[in-house]
Design a protein around this motif. Sequence first.
Motif, short mmCIF file in Angstrom:
data_model
loop_
_atom_site.label_atom_id
_atom_site.label_comp_id
_atom_site.label_asym_id
_atom_site.label_seq_id
_atom_site.Cartn_x
_atom_site.Cartn_y
_atom_site.Cartn_z
N GLU A 1 40.89 29.99 64.64
CA GLU A 1 39.75 30.89 64.48
C GLU A 1 39.92 31.77 63.24
N SER A 2 38.81 32.23 62.71
CA SER A 2 38.84 33.08 61.53
C SER A 2 39.46 34.43 61.86
N LEU A 3 39.97 35.09 60.82
CA LEU A 3 40.54 36.43 60.94
C LEU A 3 39.78 37.35 60.00
N GLU A 4 38.81 38.06 60.53
CA GLU A 4 37.95 38.88 59.67
C GLU A 4 38.73 39.97 58.94
N GLU A 5 39.84 40.42 59.54
CA GLU A 5 40.60 41.50 58.89
C GLU A 5 41.38 41.02 57.67
N TYR A 6 41.44 39.69 57.48
CA TYR A 6 42.15 39.11 56.34
C TYR A 6 41.19 38.18 55.58
N PRO A 7 40.56 38.68 54.53
CA PRO A 7 39.55 37.89 53.81
C PRO A 7 40.04 36.56 53.25
N ASP A 8 41.35 36.48 52.93
CA ASP A 8 41.90 35.27 52.32
C ASP A 8 42.60 34.35 53.32
N SER A 9 42.44 34.63 54.61
CA SER A 9 43.25 33.93 55.61
C SER A 9 42.93 32.46 55.79
N CYS A 10 41.80 31.99 55.24
CA CYS A 10 41.53 30.54 55.30
C CYS A 10 42.52 29.76 54.43
N PHE A 11 43.19 30.47 53.50
CA PHE A 11 44.16 29.81 52.62
C PHE A 11 45.53 29.78 53.30
N VAL A 12 45.61 28.98 54.38
CA VAL A 12 46.79 28.98 55.25
C VAL A 12 48.04 28.46 54.56
N GLU A 13 47.89 27.71 53.50
CA GLU A 13 49.08 27.16 52.83
C GLU A 13 50.06 28.25 52.42
N ASP A 14 49.55 29.44 52.13
CA ASP A 14 50.43 30.51 51.65
C ASP A 14 51.26 31.15 52.76
#
Length: 256
Positions: free
Chosen positions: A54-67
């Motif tokens: 699920e998305s994490l609204e508190e972290y705008p860049d969290s879709c970039f899970v590779e990091d």
Amino acid sequence: MFKNVIVRRPGKSLIEGITSAPELGKPDYELALKQHDDYIKALESCGVEVTVLESLEEYPDSCFVEDTAVLTPRCAIISNPGADTRRGESALMVDTIKKFYTDEQIEYIKSPGTMEGGDVMMVGDHFYIGLSARTNEEGCRQFKEALEKHGHTCSVVPLEKVLHLKTGVNYIENNNMLVSGEFIEKEDFKSFSKLIVPESEAYGANCIWVNDTVIVPLGYPVVEKSIREAGYNVIVTDTSEYRKLDGGLSCLSLRF
């Protein structure tokens, strides 16, 4: 061969993500969702099981899970992102990663070390890690130590211009490597067969190999042509909205 992939849905806060290219404009959230759907379909067509978080609204860049982590055949290394606004993301990945790795297989990068997975490229049992604005010397040291504990090897590649190592160099198996800009002449990669990415298509260097198929971003015909001519199956998918946040194909998933 990869069996599993982890992705995270982008949140509406995506439009506030970190960017070095504000001139590209803010991402269109609805279009970003569609592109994410297409990305998942492309991965699934390569024969992997995709875990969608699920998305994490508190972290705008969290879709970039590779990091947030590096997942190897023998261990998982949880990162400590160099970007302050992303520091909490890695901890939120641990429960998911524990579904695939035992506690003994999981290592952690700890402050003052910083490391982001976008700086890590796997070539068989060897890993290259970029010394960058996001991954510091202490992070590289801890990462190398963790890998060696589990039987992998590692070498450090200092970066000069790009954000992450895989911004400009990506291994697509069979001794083939996509290289652009500062990586074209790097001594570290002299033994590989290089597919040169022209400056005009530099973003297209960030392709991903998934089980004998290479997923290529839409809009980079020279890159696509060179990969097809190298004998790979190719899937093209659009990541235009993620480019606005310095993100590419590899950034959006953990593949293992």
